[in-house]
Scaffold this motif. Structure first.
Motif, PDB file in Angstrom:
ATOM      1  N   LYS A 248      41.798  44.693  49.632  1.00 55.57           N
ATOM      2  CA  LYS A 248      40.032  44.638  49.134  1.00 55.57           C
ATOM      3  C   LYS A 248      40.170  45.155  47.651  1.00 55.57           C
ATOM      4  O   LYS A 248      39.828  43.602  46.613  1.00 55.57           O
ATOM      5  CB  LYS A 248      38.703  45.721  49.549  1.00 55.57           C
ATOM      6  N   ASP A 249      41.449  45.404  46.517  1.00 57.11           N
ATOM      7  CA  ASP A 249      41.351  46.572  46.062  1.00 57.11           C
ATOM      8  C   ASP A 249      42.230  45.255  45.038  1.00 57.11           C
ATOM      9  O   ASP A 249      41.554  44.475  43.532  1.00 57.11           O
ATOM     10  CB  ASP A 249      42.194  47.745  45.020  1.00 57.11           C
ATOM     11  N   LEU A 250      42.927  44.839  45.366  1.00 54.76           N
ATOM     12  CA  LEU A 250      44.469  43.477  45.048  1.00 54.76           C
ATOM     13  C   LEU A 250      43.605  42.128  44.971  1.00 54.76           C
ATOM     14  O   LEU A 250      43.908  41.804  43.452  1.00 54.76           O
ATOM     15  CB  LEU A 250      45.053  44.104  46.026  1.00 54.76           C
ATOM     16  N   ALA A 251      43.186  42.353  45.988  1.00 52.64           N
ATOM     17  CA  ALA A 251      42.161  40.969  45.461  1.00 52.64           C
ATOM     18  C   ALA A 251      41.063  40.395  44.004  1.00 52.64           C
ATOM     19  O   ALA A 251      40.987  39.403  43.665  1.00 52.64           O
ATOM     20  CB  ALA A 251      41.183  40.176  46.940  1.00 52.64           C
ATOM     21  N   SER A 252      41.171  41.980  44.282  1.00 51.12           N
ATOM     22  CA  SER A 252      40.266  41.793  43.066  1.00 51.12           C
ATOM     23  C   SER A 252      40.308  41.102  42.136  1.00 51.12           C
ATOM     24  O   SER A 252      39.823  41.294  41.034  1.00 51.12           O
ATOM     25  CB  SER A 252      38.851  43.295  42.914  1.00 51.12           C
ATOM     26  N   LYS A 253      41.508  42.705  41.940  1.00 52.25           N
ATOM     27  CA  LYS A 253      42.425  42.668  40.649  1.00 52.25           C
ATOM     28  C   LYS A 253      43.185  40.989  40.211  1.00 52.25           C
ATOM     29  O   LYS A 253      42.888  41.159  38.918  1.00 52.25           O
ATOM     30  CB  LYS A 253      43.178  42.936  40.497  1.00 52.25           C
TER      31      LYS A 253
END
Length: 149
Positions: A108-113
């Motif tokens: 989730k964090d990677l996709a958001s970034k």
């Protein structure tokens, strides 16, 4: 959108011989959730009878019985009827399967970034653990011919 509310979700199906998950299966799920590795979005149990009939039991119905009374699902119902019907076909007759829908919090964090930086994840693919281990050990034999470039 500054940050995604949910990240990539994945279905995981675990099969066991009893009509309820063992304490070890329950603890494995609880450990992942408590560690913050995943968020449990949905969880249900499917029993496939020898005659092909299927019983579906929601976590809310058996949470007390299996030691998961305090577990809340963040997107109960995400595993839709069509999904469950297809997955039930994977479960051997006479056994029960747990269908988990989990969110990988790191993803989730990677996709958001990526999204914030103008990128977009367009594909992911899971390689099953037995295949990875067999390839690394040099014991994997593919059924397909290698692709030459």
């Amino acid at each position: 959108m500054a940050e995604f509310e949910y990240g990539p979700a994945e279905f995981i199906v675990a099969q066991f011989d009893n009509d309820r998950p063992s304490p070890g299966v329950v603890q494995a799920i609880l450990d992942l959730v408590e560690s913050g590795t995943v968020r449990l979005l949905d969880l249900l149990f499917v029993t496939r009878h020898a005659d092909g009939g299927v019983d579906i039991v929601e976590l809310e119905e058996i949470g007390d019985e299996i030691g998961m009374a305090g577990v809340s699902l963040d997107a109960s119902g995400l595993a839709g009827e069509e999904d469950v019907d297809q997955i039930a076909e994977l479960i051997e007759p006479g056994t029960t399967g747990a269908i988990l829908v989990i969110e990988h919090l790191w993803a989730k964090d990677l996709a958001s970034k990526f999204f914030q930086a103008g990128g977009l994840v367009v594909h992911t693919e899971r390689i099953p653990a037995p295949v990875v281990n067999a390839v690394v050990a040099g014991e994997y034999e593919s059924d397909t011919e290698p692709v030459e470039s």
